[in-house]
Write a protein that holds these residues in place. Structure first.
Motif, PDB file in Angstrom:
ATOM      1  N   LEU A 228      24.554  42.881  59.994  1.00 51.83           N
ATOM      2  CA  LEU A 228      23.644  43.080  58.868  1.00 51.83           C
ATOM      3  C   LEU A 228      22.586  44.131  59.204  1.00 51.83           C
ATOM      4  O   LEU A 228      22.249  44.980  58.376  1.00 51.83           O
ATOM      5  N   ALA A 229      22.114  44.067  60.458  1.00 53.23           N
ATOM      6  CA  ALA A 229      21.085  45.029  60.855  1.00 53.23           C
ATOM      7  C   ALA A 229      21.668  46.438  60.942  1.00 53.23           C
ATOM      8  O   ALA A 229      21.050  47.416  60.482  1.00 53.23           O
ATOM      9  N   VAL A 230      22.881  46.539  61.535  1.00 52.22           N
ATOM     10  CA  VAL A 230      23.505  47.853  61.675  1.00 52.22           C
ATOM     11  C   VAL A 230      23.794  48.464  60.304  1.00 52.22           C
ATOM     12  O   VAL A 230      23.654  49.667  60.097  1.00 52.22           O
ATOM     13  N   GLY A 231      24.191  47.644  59.337  1.00 55.00           N
ATOM     14  CA  GLY A 231      24.522  48.158  58.004  1.00 55.00           C
ATOM     15  C   GLY A 231      23.317  48.379  57.110  1.00 55.00           C
ATOM     16  O   GLY A 231      23.448  48.936  56.005  1.00 55.00           O
ATOM     17  N   SER A 232      22.153  47.978  57.553  1.00 55.85           N
ATOM     18  CA  SER A 232      20.979  48.138  56.702  1.00 55.85           C
ATOM     19  C   SER A 232      20.534  49.598  56.655  1.00 55.85           C
ATOM     20  O   SER A 232      20.777  50.366  57.600  1.00 55.85           O
ATOM     21  N   PRO A 233      19.918  50.067  55.574  1.00 54.72           N
ATOM     22  CA  PRO A 233      19.476  51.471  55.453  1.00 54.72           C
ATOM     23  C   PRO A 233      18.545  51.900  56.574  1.00 54.72           C
ATOM     24  O   PRO A 233      18.510  53.065  56.945  1.00 54.72           O
ATOM     25  N   VAL A 234      17.801  50.923  57.115  1.00 58.43           N
ATOM     26  CA  VAL A 234      16.848  51.281  58.163  1.00 58.43           C
ATOM     27  C   VAL A 234      17.562  51.867  59.367  1.00 58.43           C
ATOM     28  O   VAL A 234      17.132  52.871  59.943  1.00 58.43           O
TER      29      VAL A 234
END
Length: 401
Positions: free
Chosen positions: A301-307
């Motif tokens: 989820l973190a890797v796929g987030s825009p951030v």
């Protein structure tokens, strides 16, 4: 004159003479009442109730068959003084005479029972039985002390169960009397000894096999009860059978109904232990797997987030905002600078307009003495004094007439 012996010289078989005695008893002692204190009370699976009646000098066995026990069995309690009514008989199989009770009537509770209740109430009021004083029984003890008679059935039962369930245990037998006047001090000393061992046992089993209230009385002695309460090592009481209760049971950290049950309670079966460990391993693997899956989902989820996918977007917006601020600051600075320049020019013009040079340009002059001081009055000069006059484009030197 000595009474005549009607059977003198006659030979009987055991059965014959036993039956003869039985007939004599049943013929003479029918419908009698006997008063005494109930002891060794037990109810068989058949429903028949067996007991002993005793007083200070003698003991009489008794039985109340189940059809009478349904009506009067409730009147029989351990230690209770009762009056039973029935027929005296002989149990030929064991050659034992007994009263076949048909009725029972409570008279008063026996002395031992009253003594039991009195001490139990006293210790209960002192808080010796409170749950907060109970020590936790170790789940997997490795060193077990057994305080009991070395020759009784209890120690054999305990050792048999311990060996069967876990043959690798270290078992310390602390021999002691468990019945009689010397039993209580010996039991108390055994508890104190167990607490002084190095290394200390993990748990203590204290008990004996079944018996009458008199047989078990040592476990109702205050000396033993206080020694159990004082023990730093958890104590499991296992005195008598399931129906037998002693004061030791109330103060012990755990009560087992029998010595065998105590051994089963304190030691996990080896196979059960292995099963338990396997279950713990399985639960641990499940927990680790669940943790990994959750961590992986959070990572994805973190890797796929825009951030994380477009991290430059965060800085670009800030950079643009910084550019705007820089431009506004520069414009403000320029505006202020021009404002100050204009104000400076205006002030300079005012100063120049008011300055001596501007006055001289308009045709005025300044008269000074030789020392440079300005002459503003004729009284400041004297005839023949050298003075000079400042005009726009130079100095005129003259003399006062």
């Amino acid at each position: 004159m000595e009474p005549e012996a009607p059977f003198r010289g006659q030979v009987f078989t055991v059965t014959a003479i036993t039956l003869a005695i039985k007939q004599m008893m049943e013929g003479v002692f029918r419908g009698v009442f006997v008063e005494g204190e109930v002891s060794n009370l037990r109810t068989a699976a058949s429903g028949h109730v067996y007991f002993d009646l005793k007083d200070r000098e003698a003991l009489l066995s008794g039985v109340m068959f189940k059809w009478d026990a349904r009506k009067y069995g409730g009147q029989l309690e351990e230690g209770m003084k009762v009056r039973v009514g029935g027929d005296l008989s002989c149990y030929a199989k064991q050659g034992r005479y007994q009263i076949v009770a048909k009725t029972a009537e409570s008279l008063t509770k026996g002395n031992l029972f009253l003594e039991f209740e009195k001490l139990k109430k006293k210790l209960e009021e002192e808080g010796l039985f409170l749950p907060e004083h109970k020590k936790e029984i170790p789940l997997f003890p490795q060193r077990i002390a057994v305080i009991t008679s070395p020759t009784g059935a209890a120690v054999r039962d305990i050792l048999s169960v311990l060996k069967r369930r876990n043959p690798h245990l270290e078992v310390l037998i602390i021999p002691t009397l468990v019945q009689g006047d010397e039993a209580a001090p010996q039991i108390a000393q055994a508890l104190e000894d167990a607490n002084s061992f190095t290394p200390k046992p993990d748990v203590i089993l204290l008990g004996r096999g079944g018996g009458s209230i008199e047989d078990l009385w040592a476990f109702n002695e205050e000396t033993v009860v206080r020694a159990i309460f004082k023990s730093k090592i958890p104590v499991i009481s296992c005195v008598g059978h399931e129906v037998d209760f002693t004061i030791a049971d109330f103060v012990a950290d755990l009560r087992a109904p029998t010595p065998s049950a105590a051994a089963e309670l304190v030691v996990q079966n080896s196979q059960n232990t292995q099963t338990h460990i396997s279950q713990l391993q399985k639960r641990l693997l499940q927990a680790v797997s669940l943790f990994y899956e959750r961590a992986k989902r959070r990572y994805d989820l973190a890797v796929g987030s825009p951030v994380f996918k477009y991290p430059e977007n965060l800085t670009l917006a800030k950079e643009q905002e910084l550019d705007d601020l820089s431009l506004r600051l520069d414009n403000a600075f320029q505006t202020k600078r021009k404002d100050f320049e204009n104000r400076y020019a205006l002030a300079s013009q005012k100063l120049l307009a008011l300055g001596p040079q501007a006055v001289l340009k308009r045709g005025y002059s300044i008269t000074r003495k030789k020392d440079g001081s300005v002459i503003s009055s004729v009284h400041q000069t004297a005839p023949g004094e050298q003075i000079f006059v400042q005009v726009q484009d130079g100095m005129i030197y003259t003399e006062v007439k």
